[in-house]
Design an enzyme around this catalytic site. Structure first.
Site, PDB file in Angstrom:
ATOM      1  N   GLY A 239       0.832  -1.206   0.000  1.00 25.62           N
ATOM      2  CA  GLY A 239       0.000   0.000   0.000  1.00 25.62           C
ATOM      3  C   GLY A 239       0.864   1.253   0.000  1.00 25.62           C
TER       4      GLY A 239
ATOM      5  CG  PHE B 210       0.082   9.116  -5.176  1.00 23.63           C
ATOM      6  CD1 PHE B 210       1.454   9.241  -5.264  1.00 23.63           C
ATOM      7  CD2 PHE B 210      -0.574   9.746  -4.148  1.00 23.63           C
ATOM      8  CE1 PHE B 210       2.161   9.983  -4.325  1.00 23.63           C
ATOM      9  CE2 PHE B 210       0.120  10.488  -3.191  1.00 23.63           C
ATOM     10  CZ  PHE B 210       1.485  10.606  -3.287  1.00 23.63           C
TER      11      PHE B 210
ATOM     12  CD1 TRP C 215      -1.157   2.024  -6.153  1.00 25.21           C
ATOM     13  CD2 TRP C 215      -1.648   3.422  -4.499  1.00 25.21           C
ATOM     14  NE1 TRP C 215      -2.109   2.903  -6.618  1.00 25.21           N
ATOM     15  CE2 TRP C 215      -2.426   3.777  -5.614  1.00 25.21           C
ATOM     16  CE3 TRP C 215      -1.787   4.184  -3.323  1.00 25.21           C
ATOM     17  CZ2 TRP C 215      -3.321   4.832  -5.603  1.00 25.21           C
ATOM     18  CZ3 TRP C 215      -2.679   5.223  -3.313  1.00 25.21           C
ATOM     19  CH2 TRP C 215      -3.430   5.547  -4.431  1.00 25.21           C
ATOM     20  CG  HIS C 216       0.627   6.236  -1.397  1.00 24.76           C
ATOM     21  ND1 HIS C 216       0.304   5.113  -0.679  1.00 24.76           N
ATOM     22  CD2 HIS C 216      -0.441   7.059  -1.299  1.00 24.76           C
ATOM     23  CE1 HIS C 216      -0.905   5.275  -0.136  1.00 24.76           C
ATOM     24  NE2 HIS C 216      -1.376   6.435  -0.509  1.00 24.76           N
ATOM     25  N   GLY C 217       4.044   5.550  -4.535  1.00 29.42           N
ATOM     26  CA  GLY C 217       5.134   6.055  -5.357  1.00 29.42           C
ATOM     27  C   GLY C 217       6.341   5.140  -5.287  1.00 29.42           C
TER      28      GLY C 217
END
Lengths: 472, 92
Positions: free
Chosen positions: A322, A472, A325-327
């Site tokens: 998770g 994102f 996933w943001h970067g």
């Protein structure tokens, strides 16, 4: 195309009436909304609309194929191929350079020179969100939660619908596709709710997030070591408000805009900084992502079914992915792992389930809120700091306590207070406002958005920065 | 700000809701265009300049002039000047 712009206002002024005029002709309405959504996306980079199209066609076909096969092994094979293709696309654009650099650095550390090269391609905006939507569809078809649609237009509409396309909320396939089967009931429009979501979103983004960012937080994070300890503490809390006001503004506007067109999106934020535990925080922050991760990652990993240590492992994997996933950076991975660790510790201490004051007692609830808020705000530093040196310098300077002066101006302090109000004002006040608005005469219904947008324009900064979650 | 749960308050349901919403949207945009006409002029001036956009720009300039003559546009500019003076933010 950004929501708080004249360009979007004109776009919506065309899309809104055409959508309702075509409502009785559902297929044409969906074709029109797909075209409008592709135009919306093309305003950024026209060539990447091809990505939307390819993703829609591929997942449309994959879902039909999954449904076509009778045996589980065949269905699972197609699902894995489809998941790998979706994640492969995301990985290529978003993570290739990160993993290439990490691999070359790792080999370099042991004295082996490896050059696998980098790719020079812009990250397609919204690629993460369109991947989430696509995966939700094919996995739900595999699980037989929904039947695959035979209409390609429906899938193009689901994946590409412009209000949620760029930064969510993540709408589940079964919830959205059920809304596409026939004309929408005009009575579903909740005008008061939509108007206040849009106005509140404009206020949070244009006034609070923008001024707090440009007036204080950006400067603090640019060179943390040049700031006082007190400014770094304010910068940490300031960024917590910025990211909430920025991101929740986008999804509030998206929910309001979708509702005006007759479609329902899920709630995405629920006073996250009122959380009294980290688990409670994730039930309030980016709710559509956390429930997506729970249903499509944590539970397939085994959830909490296979004992204590397997549960901890599953939590850590879910939160680490998770975060990533943001970067594509180690800081996002650390941020995810920190939250995962906090969730594991809470489980070890038995801080799960009912978080209400009635169950835990007032003191325990207050302490839980205090600890959770400090943890969440500290973790945001990893999220915002542009490099490892930056967050190391940030924490070293903040905890050194060497200087307690501050550069916070009275105006920035005022904006801080406005941002805090978004969590202090009770929800029933907003509900009462919406009710009053819905019962008000038409003239008042017009004057309220006009006056609010007029005042926001008077106080708006010269340029509006893109929403944080666009990256994102 | 919370997206109110539908269970908390049930607004009046009306089949004419799109018409009401359309009136609110268009009237709000029209009022904003009349009271802050310079922003429309600036937006259109930034475009590439095809014949349609040129015509729209000329229309926006006419509206701005009328708004200024009526003193409506100046109210916005005064309000903005006061805000800049009080807040200390950079002028445009």
């Amino acid at each position: 195309m950004l929501f708080p712009t004249i360009e979007f206002a004109v776009f919506f002024a065309v899309v809104f009436p055409v959508t309702w005029l075509l409502n009785a002709h559902n297929t044409w309405k969906k074709v029109f909304l797909v075209a409008a959504s592709y135009y919306f996306y093309a305003a950024w980079r026209p060539e990447f609309t091809l990505l939307l199209l390819v993703s829609s066609v591929f997942n449309y076909g994959a879902a039909l194929l999954i449904d076509h096969f009778k045996y589980r092994a065949q269905r699972l094979t197609v699902l894995w191929i489809a998941v790998a293709a979706n994640l492969g696309l995301l990985g290529y654009f978003k993570y290739y350079n990160f993993f290439a650099a990490s691999l070359m650095n790792a080999f370099g550390a042991i004295g082996v020179k490896v050059d696998i090269g980098f790719i020079e391609v812009a990250l397609p905006i919204a690629i993460s969100f369109l991947t989430f939507h696509a995966l939700s569809y094919i996995i739900d078809v595999y699980r037989r939660v929904i039947k695959p649609t035979t209409s390609l237009v429906d899938i193009m509409f689901y994946i590409g619908f412009f209000p949620h396309l760029i930064a969510g909320p993540i709408v589940r396939a079964n919830k959205f596709l059920a809304q596409t089967v026939g004309p929408r009931d005009p009575a579903n429009i909740r005008l008061g709710q939509s108007v206040f979501l849009i106005l509140g979103g404009l206020f949070k983004k244009v006034i609070v997030a923008n001024y707090l960012s440009t007036g204080f937080v950006d400067g603090v994070f640019r060179d943390p070591t040049a700031n006082s300890s007190l400014d770094l503490i304010f910068g940490m809390y300031g960024y917590a408000l910025v990211i909430y006001c920025d991101f929740s503004a986008y999804t509030d506007i998206a929910i309001g805009v979708a509702n005006l067109l007759g479609y329902e999106f899920p709630q995405n934020f629920n006073y996250p900084y009122r959380a009294v535990s980290v688990q409670d925080f994730w039930r309030r922050w980016h709710m559509s992502l956390s429930s997506w991760l729970r249903d499509y990652l944590y539970i397939p990993l085994g959830g909490s079914k296979f004992g204590t240590w397997a549960t901890y492992r599953n939590i850590m994997i879910t939160m680490a992915l998770g975060g990533l996933w943001h970067g594509a950076s180690w800081a996002f991975l650390i941020w995810g792992c920190l939250h995962g660790t906090a969730l594991v510790i809470e489980r070890m201490l038995g801080i799960t389930g009912d978080h209400t004051a009635a169950k835990r007692g007032r003191l325990a609830t207050a302490l839980g809120w205090l600890v959770t808020t400090q943890f969440v705000c500290l973790a945001w530093v990893f999220f915002r700091a542009p490099s490892t040196d930056a967050w190391l310098g940030y924490f070293a300077t903040m905890f050194s306590g060497r200087n307690w002066s501050t550069s916070v101006t009275p105006f920035v302090a005022f904006i801080f207070a406005l941002g805090a109000l978004s969590h202090i004002l009770p929800p029933r006040w907003f509900a009462a406002l919406e009710q009053r608005y819905d019962e008000a005469p038409l003239l008042v219904k017009v004057l309220v958005p006009f006056v609010v947008i007029y005042l926001i324009s008077v106080a708006a900064p010269a340029g509006i920065a893109p929403f944080i979650y666009f990256q994102f | 700000m919370k997206h109110t749960s539908p269970t908390e308050f049930e607004p009046p349901r009306s089949a004419s809701a799109p018409r009401t919403a359309a009136i609110v949207i268009y009237a709000t945009l029209a009022l904003l265009a009349v009271t802050i006409p310079q922003s429309v002029v600036n937006w259109l001036a930034d475009m590439n300049g095809n014949p349609v956009e040129d015509s729209a720009l000329r229309g926006a300039e006419v509206m701005r002039n009328l708004s200024q003559r009526a003193g409506v546009a100046t109210v916005y500019q005064r309000a903005r000047d006061i805000f800049i003076a009080i807040s200390g933010v950079e002028p445009d």
